[in-house]
Design an enzyme around this catalytic site. Structure first.
Site, mmCIF file in Angstrom:
data_model
loop_
_atom_site.group_PDB
_atom_site.id
_atom_site.type_symbol
_atom_site.label_atom_id
_atom_site.label_comp_id
_atom_site.label_asym_id
_atom_site.label_seq_id
_atom_site.Cartn_x
_atom_site.Cartn_y
_atom_site.Cartn_z
ATOM 1 C CE LYS A 18 31.521 24.544 107.457
ATOM 2 N NZ LYS A 18 31.324 24.468 105.997
ATOM 3 N NE ARG A 93 34.798 18.606 107.832
ATOM 4 C CZ ARG A 93 35.017 19.902 107.645
ATOM 5 N NH1 ARG A 93 34.968 20.755 108.627
ATOM 6 N NH2 ARG A 93 35.279 20.324 106.442
ATOM 7 N NE ARG A 131 37.258 29.222 100.561
ATOM 8 C CZ ARG A 131 36.603 28.231 101.132
ATOM 9 N NH1 ARG A 131 35.788 28.465 102.135
ATOM 10 N NH2 ARG A 131 36.748 27.015 100.686
ATOM 11 N NE ARG A 164 40.302 26.155 102.425
ATOM 12 C CZ ARG A 164 39.180 25.845 103.071
ATOM 13 N NH1 ARG A 164 38.532 26.777 103.777
ATOM 14 N NH2 ARG A 164 38.698 24.626 103.021
ATOM 15 N NE ARG A 175 36.703 21.409 100.984
ATOM 16 C CZ ARG A 175 36.842 22.661 100.543
ATOM 17 N NH1 ARG A 175 37.624 22.921 99.520
ATOM 18 N NH2 ARG A 175 36.214 23.636 101.139
#
Ligand code: AP5
Ligand code: MG
Ligand code: ZN
Length: 217
Positions: A18, A93, A131, A164, A175
């Protein structure tokens, strides 16, 4: 009704792409990316009250309370750069947020299109574990799948790249759980409104971008 605006809502599991795609759409359409995750991380870095509140939820991979999140997005959408609409990344969300967003966007023609970026869980875990995110602009990279030109440095603004806190395996698992429980009902919600568009997110970043651009009409 006021003049129509283009509101795009990117849906997809954590790691679906996203943020990556929102940044590219921002460049090609001129509509700003509105990422609630990025706004929370910015507040966390600057140790604001909002940041302190969000941290306890983000560390666990849970959603930040709706009232706080909705108010924050309403403020953001009133900024001058959102005058033609926005690319929503990470909001709404859950169904409460979706109803609030309908209210905000109704005077401008409502939500235009909701691309659902489909990716298998195995692939999202692979993407998330590699990431790297820019501390200053929120651009995302991957150590092997999408590396920056210079290791550890953002191509866009030279910012420092970091991993992160919520990308730890245990937090990622929660998550994903939160996504299936609270966010996935939005698929049916937007399907019923006739604005859902499924996109195969397992392809290259460039191919996914082409598919999304085709939906922008
Ligand atoms: P948020 O920041 O929104 O995280 P998320 O939804 O879990 O999504 P991610 O950012 O992890 O994934 P992404 O889809 O953006 O993937 P990306 O492009 O980075 O939310 C974080 C937290 O904030 C939440 O847990 C919650 O606590 C809070 N929060 C946020 N919004 C909220 C809200 N509305 N209400 C309440 N709380 C909220 O890509 C992933 C990786 O894959 C990258 O390394 C990238 O380089 C790579 N990649 C991308 N596309 C491809 C491709 N096609 N091929 C190969 N690699 C790719
Ligand atoms: Mg993101
Ligand atoms: Zn950057």
């Amino acid at each position: 009704m006021s003049e129509a605006r283009t509101y795009v809502v990117l849906l997809g599991v954590p790691g679906a792409g996203k943020g990556t795609q929102a940044k590219l759409l921002e460049q090609s359409t001129g509509l700003p990316q509105v990422s609630t995750g990025d706004i929370f991380r910015y507040n966390l870095k600057n140790q604001t009250e909002l940041g302190k509140l969000a941290k306890s939820y983000m560390d666990k991979g849970d959603l930040v309370p709706d009232d706080v999140t909705i108010r924050m997005v309403e403020d953001r959408l009133q900024q001058p750069d959102c005058a033609r609409g926005a690319i929503m990344d990470g909001f709404p969300r859950n169904l409460v947020q979706a109803a609030a967003f309908d209210k905000v966007t109704a005077p401008f023609g409502g939500v235009r299109v909701v691309p659902l970026i489909n990716v298998e869980d195995d692939e999202t875990i692979r993407r998330i574990t590699g990431r790297r995110s820019c501390r200053t602009c929120g651009a995302v990279y991957h150590v092997t799948l999408n590396p920056p030109k210079v290791e550890g440095i953002c191509d866009v603004d030279g910012g420092e790249l970091y991993q992160r806190d919520d990308d730890k395996e245990e937090t990622v698992r929660n998550r994903l759980f939160v996504y299936y429980k609270q966010t996935s009902p939005l698929i049916g919600y937007y399907f019923a409104k006739g604005v859902l568009a499924e996109v195969d997110g397992s392809r290259s970043i460039n191919e996914v971008q082409q598919a999304l651009m085709a939906l922008m009409g």
